[in-house]
Design a protein around this motif. Sequence first.
Motif, short mmCIF file in Angstrom:
data_model
loop_
_atom_site.label_atom_id
_atom_site.label_comp_id
_atom_site.label_asym_id
_atom_site.label_seq_id
_atom_site.Cartn_x
_atom_site.Cartn_y
_atom_site.Cartn_z
N TRP A 96 0.84 -1.18 0.00
CA TRP A 96 0.00 0.00 0.00
C TRP A 96 0.88 1.24 0.00
O TRP A 96 1.87 1.31 0.71
N ARG A 97 0.50 2.23 -0.82
CA ARG A 97 1.33 3.41 -1.02
C ARG A 97 0.71 4.65 -0.39
O ARG A 97 -0.49 4.73 -0.17
N ILE A 98 1.53 5.63 -0.15
CA ILE A 98 1.08 6.96 0.26
C ILE A 98 0.65 7.68 -1.02
O ILE A 98 1.37 7.66 -2.01
N SER A 99 -0.51 8.30 -0.99
CA SER A 99 -1.03 8.91 -2.21
C SER A 99 -0.17 10.09 -2.65
O SER A 99 0.45 10.78 -1.83
N GLU A 100 -0.15 10.32 -3.96
CA GLU A 100 0.58 11.47 -4.50
C GLU A 100 0.02 12.76 -3.93
O GLU A 100 0.77 13.69 -3.64
N ARG A 101 -1.28 12.80 -3.74
CA ARG A 101 -1.93 13.99 -3.17
C ARG A 101 -1.36 14.30 -1.79
O ARG A 101 -1.05 15.44 -1.47
N THR A 102 -1.22 13.27 -0.96
CA THR A 102 -0.67 13.45 0.39
C THR A 102 0.77 13.94 0.32
O THR A 102 1.15 14.87 1.04
N LEU A 103 1.57 13.31 -0.53
CA LEU A 103 2.97 13.73 -0.66
C LEU A 103 3.07 15.19 -1.11
O LEU A 103 3.89 15.94 -0.59
N LEU A 104 2.23 15.59 -2.04
CA LEU A 104 2.25 16.98 -2.50
C LEU A 104 1.73 17.94 -1.43
O LEU A 104 2.27 19.04 -1.27
N LEU A 105 0.71 17.54 -0.69
CA LEU A 105 0.16 18.43 0.35
C LEU A 105 1.15 18.68 1.48
O LEU A 105 1.28 19.81 1.96
N VAL A 106 1.86 17.63 1.92
CA VAL A 106 2.85 17.87 2.98
C VAL A 106 4.01 18.70 2.45
O VAL A 106 4.60 19.50 3.19
N SER A 107 4.32 18.54 1.17
CA SER A 107 5.36 19.36 0.55
C SER A 107 4.92 20.82 0.51
O SER A 107 5.70 21.72 0.84
N LEU A 108 3.69 21.06 0.12
CA LEU A 108 3.15 22.42 0.06
C LEU A 108 3.03 23.03 1.45
O LEU A 108 3.19 24.24 1.61
N SER A 109 2.80 22.21 2.45
CA SER A 109 2.61 22.69 3.82
C SER A 109 3.91 23.12 4.49
O SER A 109 3.92 23.40 5.69
N GLY A 110 4.98 23.15 3.75
CA GLY A 110 6.26 23.60 4.30
C GLY A 110 7.36 22.57 4.16
O GLY A 110 8.51 22.84 4.50
N GLY A 111 7.03 21.38 3.66
CA GLY A 111 8.01 20.31 3.58
C GLY A 111 8.69 20.17 2.23
O GLY A 111 9.17 19.09 1.89
N SER A 112 8.77 21.24 1.49
CA SER A 112 9.32 21.16 0.13
C SER A 112 10.81 20.80 0.11
O SER A 112 11.26 20.06 -0.76
N LEU A 113 11.57 21.29 1.07
CA LEU A 113 12.99 20.95 1.12
C LEU A 113 13.18 19.47 1.45
O LEU A 113 13.99 18.77 0.83
N GLY A 114 12.39 18.96 2.38
CA GLY A 114 12.41 17.54 2.70
C GLY A 114 11.98 16.68 1.53
O GLY A 114 12.53 15.61 1.28
N LEU A 117 9.27 25.05 -3.07
CA LEU A 117 10.49 25.46 -2.36
C LEU A 117 10.77 26.95 -2.58
O LEU A 117 11.09 27.67 -1.63
N LEU A 118 10.65 27.41 -3.81
CA LEU A 118 10.86 28.83 -4.10
C LEU A 118 9.85 29.70 -3.36
O LEU A 118 10.20 30.75 -2.81
N ILE A 119 8.60 29.25 -3.33
CA ILE A 119 7.56 29.99 -2.60
C ILE A 119 7.91 30.05 -1.11
O ILE A 119 7.80 31.11 -0.49
N HIS A 120 8.33 28.92 -0.56
CA HIS A 120 8.66 28.89 0.87
C HIS A 120 9.85 29.80 1.19
O HIS A 120 9.82 30.54 2.18
N PHE A 121 10.88 29.76 0.34
CA PHE A 121 12.03 30.65 0.55
C PHE A 121 11.59 32.12 0.45
O PHE A 121 12.03 32.96 1.23
N ALA A 122 10.73 32.42 -0.52
CA ALA A 122 10.25 33.79 -0.68
C ALA A 122 9.46 34.24 0.54
O ALA A 122 9.64 35.37 1.03
N LEU A 123 8.59 33.39 1.05
CA LEU A 123 7.78 33.75 2.22
C LEU A 123 8.66 33.97 3.46
O LEU A 123 8.44 34.94 4.20
N VAL A 124 9.63 33.12 3.66
CA VAL A 124 10.55 33.30 4.79
C VAL A 124 11.35 34.58 4.61
O VAL A 124 11.51 35.37 5.55
#
Length: 90
Positions: free
Chosen positions: A33-51, A76-83
């Motif tokens: 069983w896999r982690i959905s692409e949607r979940t992977l993208l959402l955690v990335s968007l939620s601040g986890g883009s570098l990870g 990642l670019l959005i997160h760097f810009a916001l910080v």
Amino acid sequence: MIVKCITVYLALINIGTFLLYGIDKRKAINEKWRISERTLLLVSLSGGSLGALTGMNVFHHKTRNLRFRILIPVFLLIHFALVGIYLMQS
């Protein structure tokens, strides 16, 4: 105080995201069983883009998926810009 909270949040979400990419890669290899692409993208968007980007490169996971190859660096670019904007206003 707020800077410390943001730093802790970003550290935790990026470590967690990195681990999720590793877990999903292992599950893909073992045909489980896999982690959905949607979940992977959402955690990335939620601040986890570098990870996410690190996990993609370390685990060679989702590197052929165009959506991930485009969106993760954009996040990642959005997160760097916001910080950067936050730090400039402080």
